[in-house]
Design a protein around this motif. Structure first.
Motif, PDB file in Angstrom:
ATOM      1  N   PRO A   6      -4.955   2.153   2.863  1.00 44.29           N
ATOM      2  CA  PRO A   6      -5.853   3.286   3.095  1.00 44.29           C
ATOM      3  C   PRO A   6      -6.260   3.931   1.776  1.00 44.29           C
ATOM      4  N   ILE A   7      -7.429   4.561   1.792  1.00 42.71           N
ATOM      5  CA  ILE A   7      -7.884   5.340   0.639  1.00 42.71           C
ATOM      6  C   ILE A   7      -7.586   6.807   0.931  1.00 42.71           C
ATOM      7  N   GLU A   8      -6.843   7.428   0.040  1.00 42.72           N
ATOM      8  CA  GLU A   8      -6.462   8.816   0.247  1.00 42.72           C
ATOM      9  C   GLU A   8      -7.633   9.743  -0.081  1.00 42.72           C
ATOM     10  N   VAL A   9      -7.937  10.643   0.846  1.00 41.64           N
ATOM     11  CA  VAL A   9      -9.023  11.624   0.692  1.00 41.64           C
ATOM     12  C   VAL A   9      -8.478  12.980   1.127  1.00 41.64           C
ATOM     13  N   ALA A  10      -8.437  13.925   0.206  1.00 41.76           N
ATOM     14  CA  ALA A  10      -7.813  15.218   0.481  1.00 41.76           C
ATOM     15  C   ALA A  10      -8.531  15.993   1.574  1.00 41.76           C
ATOM     16  N   THR A  11      -9.843  15.806   1.700  1.00 39.58           N
ATOM     17  CA  THR A  11     -10.612  16.573   2.680  1.00 39.58           C
ATOM     18  C   THR A  11     -10.524  15.994   4.087  1.00 39.58           C
ATOM     19  N   SER A  12      -9.946  14.816   4.231  1.00 40.56           N
ATOM     20  CA  SER A  12      -9.829  14.210   5.555  1.00 40.56           C
ATOM     21  C   SER A  12      -8.684  14.854   6.328  1.00 40.56           C
ATOM     22  N   PRO A  13      -8.855  15.136   7.621  1.00 41.91           N
ATOM     23  CA  PRO A  13      -7.774  15.742   8.421  1.00 41.91           C
ATOM     24  C   PRO A  13      -6.501  14.904   8.426  1.00 41.91           C
ATOM     25  N   THR A  14      -6.650  13.583   8.286  1.00 41.12           N
ATOM     26  CA  THR A  14      -5.472  12.705   8.292  1.00 41.12           C
ATOM     27  C   THR A  14      -4.961  12.414   6.886  1.00 41.12           C
ATOM     28  N   GLY A  15      -5.760  12.783   5.876  1.00 40.30           N
ATOM     29  CA  GLY A  15      -5.403  12.453   4.501  1.00 40.30           C
ATOM     30  C   GLY A  15      -5.957  11.131   4.029  1.00 40.30           C
ATOM     31  N   TYR A  16      -6.605  10.396   4.949  1.00 40.23           N
ATOM     32  CA  TYR A  16      -7.163   9.088   4.605  1.00 40.23           C
ATOM     33  C   TYR A  16      -8.606   8.980   5.083  1.00 40.23           C
ATOM     34  N   GLN A  17      -9.396   8.233   4.346  1.00 42.03           N
ATOM     35  CA  GLN A  17     -10.722   7.825   4.810  1.00 42.03           C
ATOM     36  C   GLN A  17     -11.153   6.629   3.986  1.00 42.03           C
ATOM     37  N   GLY A  18     -11.247   5.488   4.631  1.00 41.79           N
ATOM     38  CA  GLY A  18     -11.658   4.270   3.947  1.00 41.79           C
ATOM     39  C   GLY A  18     -10.516   3.278   3.831  1.00 41.79           C
ATOM     40  N   ALA A  19     -10.889   2.070   3.414  1.00 38.42           N
ATOM     41  CA  ALA A  19      -9.921   0.984   3.266  1.00 38.42           C
ATOM     42  C   ALA A  19     -10.164   0.267   1.951  1.00 38.42           C
ATOM     43  N   LYS A  20      -9.057  -0.080   1.275  1.00 35.05           N
ATOM     44  CA  LYS A  20      -9.113  -0.834   0.024  1.00 35.05           C
ATOM     45  C   LYS A  20      -8.543  -2.219   0.289  1.00 35.05           C
ATOM     46  N   LEU A  21      -9.394  -3.247   0.154  1.00 34.34           N
ATOM     47  CA  LEU A  21      -9.021  -4.631   0.430  1.00 34.34           C
ATOM     48  C   LEU A  21      -8.924  -5.373  -0.900  1.00 34.34           C
ATOM     49  N   GLU A  22      -7.721  -5.758  -1.286  1.00 34.81           N
ATOM     50  CA  GLU A  22      -7.534  -6.413  -2.578  1.00 34.81           C
ATOM     51  C   GLU A  22      -6.951  -7.802  -2.396  1.00 34.81           C
ATOM     52  N   THR A  23      -7.510  -8.756  -3.129  1.00 36.62           N
ATOM     53  CA  THR A  23      -6.993 -10.118  -3.120  1.00 36.62           C
ATOM     54  C   THR A  23      -5.876 -10.240  -4.148  1.00 36.62           C
ATOM     55  N   LYS A  24      -4.694 -10.721  -3.687  1.00 31.59           N
ATOM     56  CA  LYS A  24      -3.533 -10.829  -4.554  1.00 31.59           C
ATOM     57  C   LYS A  24      -2.832 -12.160  -4.330  1.00 31.59           C
ATOM     58  N   PHE A  25      -2.062 -12.569  -5.333  1.00 30.09           N
ATOM     59  CA  PHE A  25      -1.118 -13.664  -5.144  1.00 30.09           C
ATOM     60  C   PHE A  25       0.212 -13.040  -4.806  1.00 30.09           C
ATOM     61  N   VAL A  26       0.753 -13.400  -3.649  1.00 32.02           N
ATOM     62  CA  VAL A  26       2.031 -12.825  -3.237  1.00 32.02           C
ATOM     63  C   VAL A  26       3.086 -13.920  -3.228  1.00 32.02           C
ATOM     64  N   GLY A  27       4.276 -13.581  -3.639  1.00 36.70           N
ATOM     65  CA  GLY A  27       5.340 -14.563  -3.751  1.00 36.70           C
ATOM     66  C   GLY A  27       5.616 -14.883  -5.200  1.00 36.70           C
ATOM     67  N   ILE A  28       6.387 -15.936  -5.420  1.00 38.59           N
ATOM     68  CA  ILE A  28       6.776 -16.353  -6.759  1.00 38.59           C
ATOM     69  C   ILE A  28       6.463 -17.833  -6.919  1.00 38.59           C
ATOM     70  N   SER A  29       5.656 -18.153  -7.930  1.00 42.48           N
ATOM     71  CA  SER A  29       5.350 -19.544  -8.291  1.00 42.48           C
ATOM     72  C   SER A  29       4.886 -20.307  -7.048  1.00 42.48           C
ATOM     73  N   ILE A  30       5.496 -21.476  -6.794  1.00 42.57           N
ATOM     74  CA  ILE A  30       5.054 -22.303  -5.666  1.00 42.57           C
ATOM     75  C   ILE A  30       5.472 -21.709  -4.327  1.00 42.57           C
ATOM     76  N   LEU A  31       6.345 -20.700  -4.353  1.00 39.55           N
ATOM     77  CA  LEU A  31       6.777 -20.064  -3.117  1.00 39.55           C
ATOM     78  C   LEU A  31       5.871 -18.885  -2.781  1.00 39.55           C
ATOM     79  N   GLY A  32       4.580 -19.064  -2.931  1.00 36.08           N
ATOM     80  CA  GLY A  32       3.629 -18.005  -2.649  1.00 36.08           C
ATOM     81  C   GLY A  32       2.250 -18.565  -2.403  1.00 36.08           C
ATOM     82  N   LYS A  33       1.355 -17.703  -2.046  1.00 32.73           N
ATOM     83  CA  LYS A  33      -0.032 -18.079  -1.773  1.00 32.73           C
ATOM     84  C   LYS A  33      -0.942 -16.909  -2.123  1.00 32.73           C
ATOM     85  N   LEU A  34      -2.220 -17.242  -2.213  1.00 29.51           N
ATOM     86  CA  LEU A  34      -3.223 -16.198  -2.393  1.00 29.51           C
ATOM     87  C   LEU A  34      -3.420 -15.486  -1.054  1.00 29.51           C
ATOM     88  N   ALA A  35      -3.414 -14.181  -1.066  1.00 30.20           N
ATOM     89  CA  ALA A  35      -3.664 -13.383   0.131  1.00 30.20           C
ATOM     90  C   ALA A  35      -4.889 -12.521  -0.120  1.00 30.20           C
TER      91      ALA A  35
END
Length: 527
Positions: free
Chosen positions: A337-366
């Motif tokens: 979530p993207i934090e927004v102080a003016t939002s009643p819930t504290g959030y507005q929006g989404a941050k979608l990031e591509t990452k490599f998760v895991g270690i070496s061959i024991l991982g994949k691109l997410a």
């Protein structure tokens, strides 16, 4: 296409998958695509569906569906064809052909089938509407006004088969006696068939044949005599004032015509009629639909379930989902979530990031992703998802507010060598929306052995639209993604909305660090 899920690795990785459960599969199939005169025989590339074990060949009008030449077929490692001689001769795909593939002593039946669209038409002078052509029954029926003698009908056009077909007798340009049905022999590729053509008189000269009412749009369909001033009028049911549909809203095809009427009020009753010179059809009432928006379309509801960020209120109903359940098994959530102080819930929006998760061959691109649907379960090191939520309205556009940071593609699919060339090129984000009439959500599988991904050409798709960009967009922009409808009268059962920071994330191809920011979605219902 959408980026999908990275599934969990267990604490100890082992290669103990029993061989008998590795299914046979087809990598590619090479079909003769051009005839001796240079005409294209394939409308699109063959579609290989490893889940349903089918191969679909999409043929053009120039192809002989009973003589489809398979020049070669590439099978996955360990897969063999039980009867390879089946490809020694052309295939008759007027009916599906079954083949048997074996892998590790297990035999499965695959089906090869063909689709072919033939453009058929028949027109005569003074014709009303479009002729009814039944290819299976081999019949043609057309209407003319009551004052048109049936014994002297001028045939203007006639096409009942592909472009190489010969008709006997050749009626085009002739004045023909249709007081009784007329037989025509059609010969193509050395095979003949007999068609029956009937013309009937009608005392009704203009018809409003169909009204497809959406929310702020209605589609009107009419039939009348060719050459007359044909069109439509409409009014609110609570008004006596008829409004003439502008000519630039109308599309004409011979004696058939249709109009896209816009700027209507939602949930309102209207009346329409077709007009032809001074005559008009019977009136048809219709009611427009509601303006329905997607829940949590400002991305303000989130909750943290351990390490997994969930895009809905903790005690609320889930509509959206992400790949966080898979990514968090080897690292942390990569859709946040993207934090927004003016939002009643504290959030507005989404941050979608591509990452490599895991270690070496024991991982994949997410790839960071956000979609309407649900994460069903883990399949080895892959994911199985349900795309889509129940939805029956017909929006015209999806409006998205977004920005994007691209990066050079760092990881390319190991199961799809054709994507290796992408390494080093800028990654591309994508947002797409589809409406479909499947009886259940569309199942997504990312496992290469039984991969099933969404395709806009799927038979269940009613409408589709997408936005993609390979450039960095520093500030939020508004994009309107117009939905292209295959038909105006099909009512959807599901809506699919998917966003990904990496277009080919479902193949685990993308750039580490590519990030898509979503601020809001809105469905629009007018043109």
């Amino acid at each position: 296409m959408a980026a999908i899920i990275l599934a969990a690795f267990t604490a100890c990785i082992s290669n103990d998958l029993p061989y008998p459960w590795v299914l046979p599969s087809v990598d590619t199939i090479d079909i003769e695509s051009v005839d001796a005169d240079g005409h294209d025989l394939l409308a699109t590339a063959p579609v290989i569906d490893s889940v349903n074990r089918t191969i679909t060949i999409n043929l053009t009008e120039w192809a002989d569906i009973q003589n489809v030449v398979v020049k070669g077929i590439d099978l996955a490692d360990g897969t063999t064809c039980v009867d390879p001689q089946v490809f020694d001769h052309p295939l008759n795909l007027s009916v599906p052909v079954e083949i048997e593939l074996e892998r590790y002593e297990r035999v499965f039946t695959w089906t090869i089938m063909a689709t072919q669209t033939i453009d058929r038409y028949f027109t005569v002078a003074s014709q009303i509407g479009t002729a009814e052509i039944d290819a299976e029954a081999r019949t043609v029926k057309a209407l003319v006004p009551m004052g048109q003698p049936l014994d002297n009908i001028q045939v203007r056009t006639l096409k009942l088969a592909g472009p190489l077909a010969v008709m006997d007798p050749d009626l085009v340009g002739q004045h023909v006696d249709f007081t009784a049905p007329v037989k025509v022999n059609v010969t193509e590729f050395g095979r003949g068939s007999e068609w029956t053509i009937t013309i009937e008189q009608t005392d009704v000269n203009v018809f409003l044949t169909r009204v497809d009412a959406w929310t702020n749009v209605a589609w009107l369909y009419g039939d009348a005599e060719v050459g007359k001033n044909n069109g439509f009028e409409y009014r609110r049911a609570d008004s006596d004032e008829w409004i003439v549909v502008p000519s630039d809203w109308i599309t004409t095809d011979g004696g058939s015509f249709r109009a896209r009427v816009i700027n209507l009020d939602s949930q309102t009753q209207y009346v329409a009629r077709a007009i032809s010179d001074d005559e008009h059809s019977a009136e048809v009432e219709f009611t427009t639909e509601d303006n329905v928006q997607l829940p949590n379309s400002d991305f303000s509801n989130w909750w943290l379930d351990g390490k997994i960020w969930c895009p809905w209120a903790q005690d609320g109903e889930q509509f959206w989902c992400t790949g966080n359940k898979g990514a968090a098994t080897l690292g942390n959530s990569n859709t946040l979530p993207i934090e927004v102080a003016t939002s009643p819930t504290g959030y507005q929006g989404a941050k979608l990031e591509t990452k490599f998760v895991g270690i070496s061959i024991l991982g994949k691109l997410a790839a960071g992703n956000y979609f309407a649907g649900d994460f069903k379960k883990i399949d080895g090191t892959n994911g199985i998802l349900d795309f889509g939520r129940p939805f029956t309205n017909r929006p015209t556009k999806l409006r998205a507010k977004l920005k994007y940071t691209t990066a050079a593609i760092s990881d390319a699919s190991k199961s799809n060598p054709n994507q290796q060339y992408m390494v080093g090129q800028p990654d591309t984000c994508i947002v797409w929306c589809a409406l479909g009439d499947w009886d259940q959500p569309f199942e997504i599988r990312t496992n290469p052995t039984n991969r099933q991904l969404f395709s806009p050409t799927d038979e269940g798709v009613i409408a589709y639209g997408q936005y993609q960009s390979g450039n960095t967009i520093s500030d939020y922009i508004t994009v309107d993604i117009e939905l292209d409808y295959k038909a105006t009268n099909r009512v959807p059962k599901y809506i699919l909305v998917t966003a990904s920071a990496s277009k080919y994330g479902d193949y685990f191809t993308g750039a580490r660090g590519a990030t898509l920011y979503l601020e809001s979605y809105e469905l629009l219902y007018d043109y």
